[in-house]
Design a protein around this motif. Structure first.
Motif, short mmCIF file in Angstrom:
data_model
loop_
_atom_site.label_atom_id
_atom_site.label_comp_id
_atom_site.label_asym_id
_atom_site.label_seq_id
_atom_site.Cartn_x
_atom_site.Cartn_y
_atom_site.Cartn_z
N HIS A 1 89.99 25.14 55.80
CA HIS A 1 89.92 23.93 55.08
C HIS A 1 89.06 22.61 55.72
CE1 HIS A 1 92.99 25.11 52.15
NE2 HIS A 1 93.55 25.41 53.02
N CYS A 2 88.46 23.29 56.86
CA CYS A 2 87.67 22.30 57.75
C CYS A 2 86.12 22.37 57.56
CB CYS A 2 87.90 22.51 59.24
SG CYS A 2 89.64 22.20 59.69
N GLU A 3 85.43 21.50 57.79
CA GLU A 3 83.91 21.44 57.63
C GLU A 3 83.39 22.09 59.12
OE1 GLU A 3 81.85 20.44 55.41
OE2 GLU A 3 83.24 20.07 53.90
N ILE A 4 83.99 21.56 60.13
CA ILE A 4 83.42 21.72 61.50
C ILE A 4 84.60 22.37 62.42
CG2 ILE A 4 82.41 21.49 63.87
CD1 ILE A 4 80.65 19.79 62.04
N THR A 5 84.98 23.45 63.02
CA THR A 5 86.23 23.65 63.74
C THR A 5 85.58 24.42 65.11
OG1 THR A 5 86.13 26.01 62.83
CG2 THR A 5 87.50 24.42 61.73
#
Length: 372
Positions: free
Chosen positions: A248-252
């Motif tokens: 669910h993240c753009e950048i992890t």
């Protein structure tokens, strides 16, 4: 003197070799028996220094953490034992600020928006928040500061806003320490109620401590379809993180925002100087003695500085998409700590000399931290 240090502290052997006998250790697996003979203990954030760890040690005189945060250190216990303690405030503040800037550059390109249209709410205006503010100012990006403790300090002349106002900005970037007590505790500062008030278009960046945001509440909100864009470098319960949140993240990333070579090595240097002071000896070494020459050390700019050039310049030094890709590929195979331990060398903007060949060009690259 027996000096025990985390194996992930850059240049620790070079800095401390003249001060005693050195022993490197793995920070996550350190035991009481391992540090039984330590006179000096140098750690990073993954090692909890408390009575349990030090119960077999009778000789300890100095503990240092090569990090900004100190929530992993039982300072009261050290004080009761008359053990001197030193942290490294500000050591990786520039690195974290450059991580945030790289993330914004990447998202601006991905979603075709201009950075100049953003408002950024910086929550936490200490060393890291201040460095980010300086970089945003260099780019004329509108931003506000939220820090209740500093707002009460009459010596700090900056303007501060409430948390509610900061949370209304297009981007919310978190840079607070983890605290659980006092008038302004930061544990779950963004709980389910505050998260629910965030708008569809907003970007939330957490590059301080995972527990500042209720990760389960965040996952539930995302699973229900909230389009909030997430950039997460830190997670609750590291290294056993909430894996379902990743998609669910753009950048992890794996708690590496502050992991530039300069950022980690500054922590080592700060502790070296602190130990020298305790031993009443003059420091004879400095970080510049050990930093390697970067692969690209100088560039020349022959056009006006704009967002396209900013995009190229930032990503040339640090493209956060690399770390995001490594994280997604390896988290289920190698694990959180392995990603941190094997983190590839990353430099800061200051490692690159930028020459401006257009007299009319903006000086923004140098204001961002690139060398002249």
């Amino acid at each position: 003197m027996n000096i025990f240090y985390d194996e992930n502290m850059p240049f620790a052997a070079e800095f401390f070799s003249d001060l005693g006998d050195l022993t490197a250790f793995s920070g996550r697996t350190l035991t009481s028996a391992d540090v039984r003979d330590a006179d000096v203990l140098l750690v990073r954030s993954i090692t909890k220094v408390n009575e349990h760890l030090l119960q077999q040690n009778k000789a300890l005189s100095f503990v240092g953490t090569a990090t900004i945060g100190v929530d992993h250190i039982d300072q009261q216990y050290l004080n009761n034992r008359n053990v001197k303690f030193h942290s490294a405030p500000g050591c990786n503040a520039i690195s974290v600020a450059e991580y945030v800037l790289s993330a914004l550059v990447v998202l601006a390109e991905r979603y075709l928006f201009s950075l100049s249209t953003l408002t950024v709410g910086i929550v936490g205006a200490g060393n890291t928040g201040s460095r980010l503010s300086e970089k945003l100012s260099a780019l004329n990006i509108k931003h506000v500061l939220c820090d209740p403790l500093l707002a009460e300090n009459s010596a700090d002349m900056r303007d501060f806003v409430s948390l509610e106002e900061a949370l209304h900005c297009d981007v919310v970037s978190l840079h607070v320490p983890l605290t659980r007590k006092g008038e302004n505790p930061t544990y779950h500062l963004l709980d389910a109620a505050r998260l629910a008030k965030l708008k569809d278009h907003q970007i939330l960046i957490n590059a301080c401590r995972g527990e500042i945001v209720d990760n389960n509440a965040l996952l539930k909100m995302k699973q229900q379809g909230h389009p909030l864009k997430l950039v997460l470098d830190v997670w609750e319960n590291e290294p056993t993180i909430l894996l379902a949140l990743i998609s669910h993240c753009e950048i992890t990333t794996a708690h590496i925002a502050g992991y530039s070579l300069e950022g980690k090595a500054r922590g080592t240097e700060i502790l070296y100087r602190a130990l020298c002071q305790q031993l009443d000896i003059l420091p004879s070494k400095q970080l510049a003695d050990f930093l390697p020459v970067p692969a690209i050390s100088a560039i020349e700019i022959k056009q006006d500085f704009d967002e396209i050039l900013l995009n190229q310049l930032v990503k040339m030094v640090y493209d956060v998409r690399r770390d995001d890709a490594i994280f997604r590929q390896q988290i289920n195979i190698q694990g959180f700590d392995y990603i941190r331990k094997t983190y590839p060398t990353r430099r800061e903007f200051s490692a690159i000399k930028v020459t401006l060949n257009n007299a009319l060009s903006s000086d923004a690259p140098h204001q961002l931290g690139f060398n002249k």
